[in-house]
Design an enzyme around this catalytic site. Structure first.
Site, PDB file in Angstrom:
ATOM      1  N   GLN A  86       0.831  -1.212   0.000  1.00  0.00           N
ATOM      2  CA  GLN A  86       0.000   0.000   0.000  1.00  0.00           C
ATOM      3  C   GLN A  86       0.866   1.264   0.000  1.00  0.00           C
ATOM      4  O   GLN A  86       0.483   2.293   0.540  1.00  0.00           O
ATOM      5  CB  GLN A  86      -0.951  -0.012   1.198  1.00  0.00           C
ATOM      6  CG  GLN A  86      -2.152  -0.927   1.007  1.00  0.00           C
ATOM      7  CD  GLN A  86      -3.080  -0.466  -0.124  1.00  0.00           C
ATOM      8  OE1 GLN A  86      -3.138   0.708  -0.469  1.00  0.00           O
ATOM      9  NE2 GLN A  86      -3.802  -1.403  -0.708  1.00  0.00           N
ATOM     10  N   SER A  87       2.035   1.190  -0.592  1.00  0.00           N
ATOM     11  CA  SER A  87       2.936   2.342  -0.617  1.00  0.00           C
ATOM     12  C   SER A  87       2.338   3.536  -1.377  1.00  0.00           C
ATOM     13  O   SER A  87       1.895   3.406  -2.521  1.00  0.00           O
ATOM     14  CB  SER A  87       4.247   1.935  -1.296  1.00  0.00           C
ATOM     15  OG  SER A  87       5.003   3.072  -1.617  1.00  0.00           O
TER      16      SER A  87
END
Ligand SMILES: *Cc1c(COP(=O)(O)O)cnc(C)c1O
Length: 348
Positions: A86-87
């Site tokens: 989920q960067s």
């Protein structure tokens, strides 16, 4: 206080660095009036870097203006990076690549062990796909060297096909160019504070890779601005985070030829809101997210900005910030990740 000659000198040094415009700046600086009790002796202000424009915004826009400026100056046509599933970094890189016409390759590392389809496919992952990035996955989440080595192999294969790849680094490197984006943000913030005659007594910023924290701190000190700065740990404990910040500040001092401007006492990190670890939120963090959404209409995520708010609120509660009347919090964004935490956040 701020030295205007030093400020001008810093701005002119930044102008000599490769850079490309990606975002909407300056971002707003606004008072947060409803989350503290009325009797509170503190005034909170929020610097809205979540509103930095590109691809749903956040702090990576400023950082990528310098990395991708460098990539373009080197004649690269392809960019690569590696980060958490989920960067926000990967999502912003994907958006920036689309805007600049670069081919984008992104490796996603499993740092948070979960089977939750929202985490694995929604939020930033969905946006990476919409921005047209090529996605790869890397099973180990805490193996920075391994992930970097794997990415280097992908870059090599692309090179063999005739592409000119540029790797945007997240692990510590000799020249953390992205941090220049936050040196520049310090100049922007100083001008804004002057404009509204605000004298901050404290700045609070999340501290992860440390590019944001170290950039802002080095920028302030280079202008002679001695405002205290607190880094809220979002990735690792304070004793491990501190040397990262020191290291990035020292590298920035060299890159900008500043001499020694950041003193050891300037580096203040606190990990009160970190538990239970990277990408996972405690009850206190969920409470801070709830307060911000229900009292201010502002979204903060469970990974970064929610922890920064929670760290501040917990320290205020413990009366550890009584000496700091005007507090500026940096909202670094991360809001798309909210959709990856649907289950946890739907009941706050
Ligand atoms: C990456 C990120 C951070 C951490 O910033 P660093 O420069 O890596 O320390 C904070 N907030 C958000 C929303 C981020 O995406």
């Amino acid at each position: 206080m701020l030295d205007l000659d030093k400020k001008a000198a810093l701005a002119s040094k930044l102008q000599k660095k490769p850079w490309v415009s990606l975002g909407h700046f300056p971002t707003p600086l606004e008072p947060l009036t409803r989350i503290l009790p009325e009797a509170s002796g503190n005034n909170l202000f929020l610097k809205r870097d979540d509103c930095s424009g590109l691809g749903l915004g956040g702090n990576k826009v400023r950082q990528l203006e310098y990395y991708l400026g460098d990539a373009l100056a080197m004649g690269c046509d392809t960019v690569l990076s590696t980060g958490a599933v989920q960067s926000n970094y990967m999502r912003t890189l994907a958006a920036a690549s689309a805007k600049l016409g670069l081919e984008c390759h992104v490796q996603l590392e499993s740092r948070v062990s979960t089977e939750d389809p929202d985490y694995l496919y929604s939020g930033n992952v969905l946006l990476n796909k919409m921005f047209g990035a090529n996605l790869y996955s890397y099973a180990e989440g805490e193996d920075e060297c391994g992930a970097d080595a794997e990415l280097a192999k992908i870059a090599e294969r692309l090179e063999q096909k005739g592409r000119k790849p540029y790797i945007v680094p997240l692990a510590p490197v000799d020249e953390p160019k992205g941090a220049l984006g936050y040196v520049s943000a310090a100049v922007e913030l100083a001008a804004q504070c002057q404009q509204i005659e605000l004298q901050p007594d404290l700045i609070v910023v999340p501290s992860g890779s440390s590019l944001t924290h170290a950039g802002l701190l080095t920028g302030c000190r280079a202008m002679g601005w001695q405002v205290p700065m607190l880094g809220a740990c979002v990735r690792r404990q304070a004793e491990l985070q501190r040397p990262r910040v020191v290291d990035t500040c020292e590298k920035l001092e060299v890159m900008l030829d500043l001499g020694k401007v950041v003193q050891p006492d300037d580096i203040w990190v606190n990990d009160i809101a970190l538990a239970p670890g990277y990408g996972r939120a405690s009850r206190a963090v969920l409470d801070a997210i709830s307060l911000m959404s229900k009292k201010e209409g502002i979204l903060v995520d469970p990974v970064y900005s929610g922890k920064t708010i929670s760290c501040t609120l917990q320290l205020l509660e413990n009366q550890a910030l009584d000496n700091f009347r005007n507090i500026v919090l940096i909202h670094t964004g991360g809001t798309p990740a909210i959709f990856a935490y649907r289950e946890q956040l739907s009941s706050i």
